[in-house]
Write a protein that holds these residues in place. Structure first.
Motif, mmCIF file in Angstrom:
data_model
loop_
_atom_site.group_PDB
_atom_site.id
_atom_site.type_symbol
_atom_site.label_atom_id
_atom_site.label_comp_id
_atom_site.label_asym_id
_atom_site.label_seq_id
_atom_site.Cartn_x
_atom_site.Cartn_y
_atom_site.Cartn_z
ATOM 1 N N HIS A 154 0.808 -1.221 0.000
ATOM 2 C CA HIS A 154 0.000 0.000 0.000
ATOM 3 C C HIS A 154 0.842 1.272 0.000
ATOM 4 C CE1 HIS A 154 -3.058 -2.922 1.125
ATOM 5 N NE2 HIS A 154 -2.307 -3.270 2.129
ATOM 6 N N TRP A 155 2.172 1.125 0.012
ATOM 7 C CA TRP A 155 3.007 2.298 0.234
ATOM 8 C C TRP A 155 2.995 3.270 -0.940
ATOM 9 C CZ3 TRP A 155 4.353 5.254 3.806
ATOM 10 C CH2 TRP A 155 5.389 6.171 3.665
ATOM 11 N N THR A 156 2.874 2.778 -2.163
ATOM 12 C CA THR A 156 2.887 3.693 -3.312
ATOM 13 C C THR A 156 1.772 4.717 -3.188
ATOM 14 O OG1 THR A 156 3.876 2.037 -4.771
ATOM 15 C CG2 THR A 156 2.723 3.864 -5.814
ATOM 16 N N ASP A 157 0.547 4.250 -2.920
ATOM 17 C CA ASP A 157 -0.571 5.183 -2.777
ATOM 18 C C ASP A 157 -0.441 6.019 -1.513
ATOM 19 O OD1 ASP A 157 -1.748 4.429 -5.130
ATOM 20 O OD2 ASP A 157 -3.093 2.968 -4.207
ATOM 21 N N ALA A 158 0.027 5.398 -0.406
ATOM 22 C CA ALA A 158 0.179 6.151 0.836
ATOM 23 C C ALA A 158 1.211 7.261 0.669
ATOM 24 C CB ALA A 158 0.596 5.205 1.963
ATOM 25 N N LYS A 159 2.330 6.947 0.043
ATOM 26 C CA LYS A 159 3.373 7.961 -0.142
ATOM 27 C C LYS A 159 2.890 9.084 -1.062
ATOM 28 C CE LYS A 159 8.255 8.620 -1.249
ATOM 29 N NZ LYS A 159 8.024 9.826 -2.052
ATOM 30 N N ALA A 160 2.110 8.730 -2.086
ATOM 31 C CA ALA A 160 1.575 9.770 -2.968
ATOM 32 C C ALA A 160 0.695 10.738 -2.181
ATOM 33 C CB ALA A 160 0.789 9.135 -4.109
ATOM 34 N N ALA A 161 -0.111 10.218 -1.256
ATOM 35 C CA ALA A 161 -0.969 11.083 -0.449
ATOM 36 C C ALA A 161 -0.138 11.959 0.480
ATOM 37 C CB ALA A 161 -1.960 10.236 0.354
ATOM 38 N N LEU A 162 0.912 11.393 1.059
ATOM 39 C CA LEU A 162 1.766 12.173 1.957
ATOM 40 C C LEU A 162 2.562 13.228 1.187
ATOM 41 C CD1 LEU A 162 3.020 9.227 4.202
ATOM 42 C CD2 LEU A 162 1.398 11.016 4.855
ATOM 43 N N ASP A 163 3.073 12.859 0.009
ATOM 44 C CA ASP A 163 3.779 13.836 -0.833
ATOM 45 C C ASP A 163 2.846 14.974 -1.234
ATOM 46 O OD1 ASP A 163 6.210 12.524 -0.762
ATOM 47 O OD2 ASP A 163 5.870 11.420 -2.619
#
Length: 328
Positions: A154-163
């Protein structure tokens, strides 16, 4: 309330960080143990993994109530966006005396085994008996397994939201200054008269050389991490929950897929929030060259626009692309 006093030089050095291990360690805290109804579904899944997988050290360090989780599990990142491997290496290389010092802080930070801090949990005691170096290596291995089982998918989507949240804050900073930016983070965080005030059940005043700000999808409330080692020099980290999380885009409709083709329709539907070619490639299991080609076609058609954020080119839907993606 925790009050961090920051002078002009410290304010200039303060920075944002997107940290994978901070998200992992946050699930060991009360808000991770009991995710709220609006928490991302993968946070709840992560807690199930921690309960079911064989991760004895992390399981004993997880808090059922308030207290302290050792800081070496989520080390202060050296850069703005470290990889999980970089952070795991920092866990492995934590000085043994710091590891043992932070674990000893558990005696004062929370009750252990119902004995009001008189004893540490058994697995923690056994690991400490083999030395701080052993504990660091053991913790890094359990963190890696926990990451692979619960976070990596799930990190790709999570990191996109955090970025995206960091980009939002950069825009507020440019338009309204540091006070406007800090006051936009969360109602429990306020900047006034040279001090950052964070709601807390503790009352602490700290002269901070700088502040590291960490947006989180796991945190349920703002928090401040300070160096638990007496005389330590780590600057405080302020974490806060990202409130305006982008909605998960709906899949492309059959009509849109027939009109544009399934790949372009899927990419257009995914661009409900800005994303890079690399992010889209990871989400859709495509090569970056394939994604770049299809985005080029959508760009020529006026359905997506692109802009630069640092070294990254971000794509977003135009108004025409948004209208077209609504076809059902």
């Amino acid at each position: 309330m925790i009050e961090l006093t920051v002078d002009a030089a410290g304010l200039a050095r303060s920075r944002f960080v997107v940290s994978p291990l901070h998200e992992v360690a946050s699930t060991l805290l009360p808000w991770g143990l009991r995710p709220g109804p609006d928490a991302d579904p993968w946070v709840t899944r992560a807690r199930r993994v921690l309960r079911r997988a064989r991760l004895p050290l992390l399981s004993e360090l997880a808090l059922d109530g308030g207290g302290y989780v050792p800081d070496f599990l989520s080390p202060h990142p050296a850069g703005p966006s470290p990889t999980v491997e970089e952070e795991l290496e920092r866990v492995r290389s934590t000085p043994p005396e710091r590891v043992l010092g932070e674990l000893e802080a558990l005696r004062d930070g929370r009750p252990c085994n119902g004995l009001d801090g008189a004893e540490l949990p058994p697995e923690v005691r056994r690991a400490m008996g083999r030395g701080g170096r052993y504990v660091a290596l053991r913790a890094a291995e359990e963190l890696r397994r926990y990451w692979e089982l619960a976070f990596a998918p799930h990190w790709t989507d999570a990191k996109a939201a955090l970025d995206s949240e960091v980009d939002r804050c950069a825009g507020v900073l440019a338009r309204h200054g540091a006070d406007g930016m800090f006051n936009s983070l969360h109602p429990g965080i306020r900047w006034a008269a040279g001090a950052l005030r964070v709601d807390s059940r503790f009352t602490v005043g700290i002269a901070a050389p700088l502040v590291i700000v960490v947006p989180s999808l796991v945190a349920g409330a703002p928090g401040v991490t300070v160096d638990p080692v007496r005389g330590g020099r780590r600057p405080p980290m302020v974490s806060y929950p990202v409130r305006d999380r982008p909605a998960t885009p709906a899949p492309a409709s059959a009509e849109l897929a027939r009109l544009l083709g399934p790949t372009r329709a899927g990419l257009l539907s995914a661009l409900a929030r800005p994303a890079s070619t690399t992010q889209l490639a990871a989400r859709h299991f495509l090569s970056t060259a394939t994604v770049s080609y299809h985005l080029g076609v959508l760009h020529q058609a006026g359905l997506v626009a692109r802009s630069r954020s640092g070294r990254t080119v971000l794509y977003r839907r135009t108004a025409a692309g948004t209208r077209l993606s609504a076809i059902r």
